[in-house]
Design a protein around this motif. Structure first.
Motif, short mmCIF file in Angstrom:
data_model
loop_
_atom_site.label_atom_id
_atom_site.label_comp_id
_atom_site.label_asym_id
_atom_site.label_seq_id
_atom_site.Cartn_x
_atom_site.Cartn_y
_atom_site.Cartn_z
N VAL A 113 0.83 -1.21 0.00
CA VAL A 113 0.00 0.00 0.00
C VAL A 113 0.86 1.25 0.00
O VAL A 113 0.64 2.18 -0.78
CB VAL A 113 -0.95 -0.01 1.22
CG1 VAL A 113 -1.69 1.31 1.32
CG2 VAL A 113 -1.94 -1.15 1.09
N SER B 71 2.65 1.86 -3.25
CA SER B 71 1.78 2.23 -4.35
C SER B 71 1.54 3.73 -4.39
O SER B 71 1.09 4.26 -5.41
CB SER B 71 0.44 1.50 -4.24
OG SER B 71 -0.32 2.02 -3.18
N LEU C 13 -2.30 7.01 -11.58
CA LEU C 13 -3.32 5.99 -11.35
C LEU C 13 -4.25 6.45 -10.22
O LEU C 13 -3.83 7.12 -9.29
CB LEU C 13 -2.68 4.66 -10.96
CG LEU C 13 -1.71 4.07 -11.99
CD1 LEU C 13 -1.03 2.85 -11.41
CD2 LEU C 13 -2.43 3.74 -13.27
N GLN C 14 -5.50 6.07 -10.32
CA GLN C 14 -6.48 6.45 -9.29
C GLN C 14 -6.56 5.36 -8.22
O GLN C 14 -7.47 4.55 -8.19
CB GLN C 14 -7.85 6.67 -9.93
CG GLN C 14 -7.91 7.90 -10.81
CD GLN C 14 -7.59 9.17 -10.03
OE1 GLN C 14 -8.04 9.35 -8.90
NE2 GLN C 14 -6.79 10.04 -10.62
N THR C 15 -5.55 5.35 -7.37
CA THR C 15 -5.55 4.43 -6.23
C THR C 15 -5.59 5.28 -4.96
O THR C 15 -5.84 6.48 -5.02
CB THR C 15 -4.30 3.54 -6.24
OG1 THR C 15 -3.15 4.37 -6.15
CG2 THR C 15 -4.22 2.70 -7.51
N ILE C 16 -5.31 4.65 -3.84
CA ILE C 16 -5.39 5.37 -2.57
C ILE C 16 -4.21 6.32 -2.37
O ILE C 16 -4.28 7.24 -1.57
CB ILE C 16 -5.52 4.37 -1.41
CG1 ILE C 16 -6.13 5.05 -0.21
CG2 ILE C 16 -4.18 3.76 -1.07
CD1 ILE C 16 -6.68 4.10 0.79
N SER D 34 1.56 5.33 -8.00
CA SER D 34 0.30 5.87 -8.50
C SER D 34 0.37 7.37 -8.75
O SER D 34 -0.28 7.88 -9.66
CB SER D 34 -0.84 5.54 -7.56
OG SER D 34 -0.59 6.07 -6.28
#
Length: 117
Positions: A50, A53, A62-65, A57
């Protein structure tokens, strides 16, 4: 390298000298001991996925957390930032519990609870 290190230990030579079959001896003793460092590191794998990332991202868009955490920190949204950090802390606890249970199953010297007196 862990396996090669374990193969040179005295208990392997003793098992071979007593006539234990090589395949059974490899599974029973050195393979289980060589896996200990890998299994112990599983606890760090979940939160690293996590937190690692976040950088990937943000760079790749990228549309992650990750971008949400960065935006929350920039705009001082303490609730969203706290949620993400608590989620990473929860993943750390879960990963540590998984690695401890696997180590307990893998290594007979590791047991739950203290030593009986």
């Amino acid at each position: 390298s862990n396996m090669l290190d374990e193969l040179s230990k005295p208990y392997v030579e003793t098992a071979i000298a007593k006539g234990m079959k090589p395949a059974a001896m490899l599974r029973k003793y050195p393979l289980r001991m060589a896996f200990n460092p890998f299994v112990a590191d599983i606890g760090n794998l979940l939160p690293a996925m996590v937190s690692g990332s976040v950088l990937v991202s943000v760079v790749l868009g990228l549309q992650t957390i990750g971008p949400y955490l960065l935006t929350a920190l920039k705009s001082q949204d303490q609730f969203l930032a706290a949620f993400v950090l608590m989620f990473v802390a929860l993943l750390t606890l879960i990963g540590t519990m998984i690695s401890d249970v696997l180590l307990m199953l893998l290594d007979p010297r590791i047991r739950m609870g203290g030593r009986a007196r």
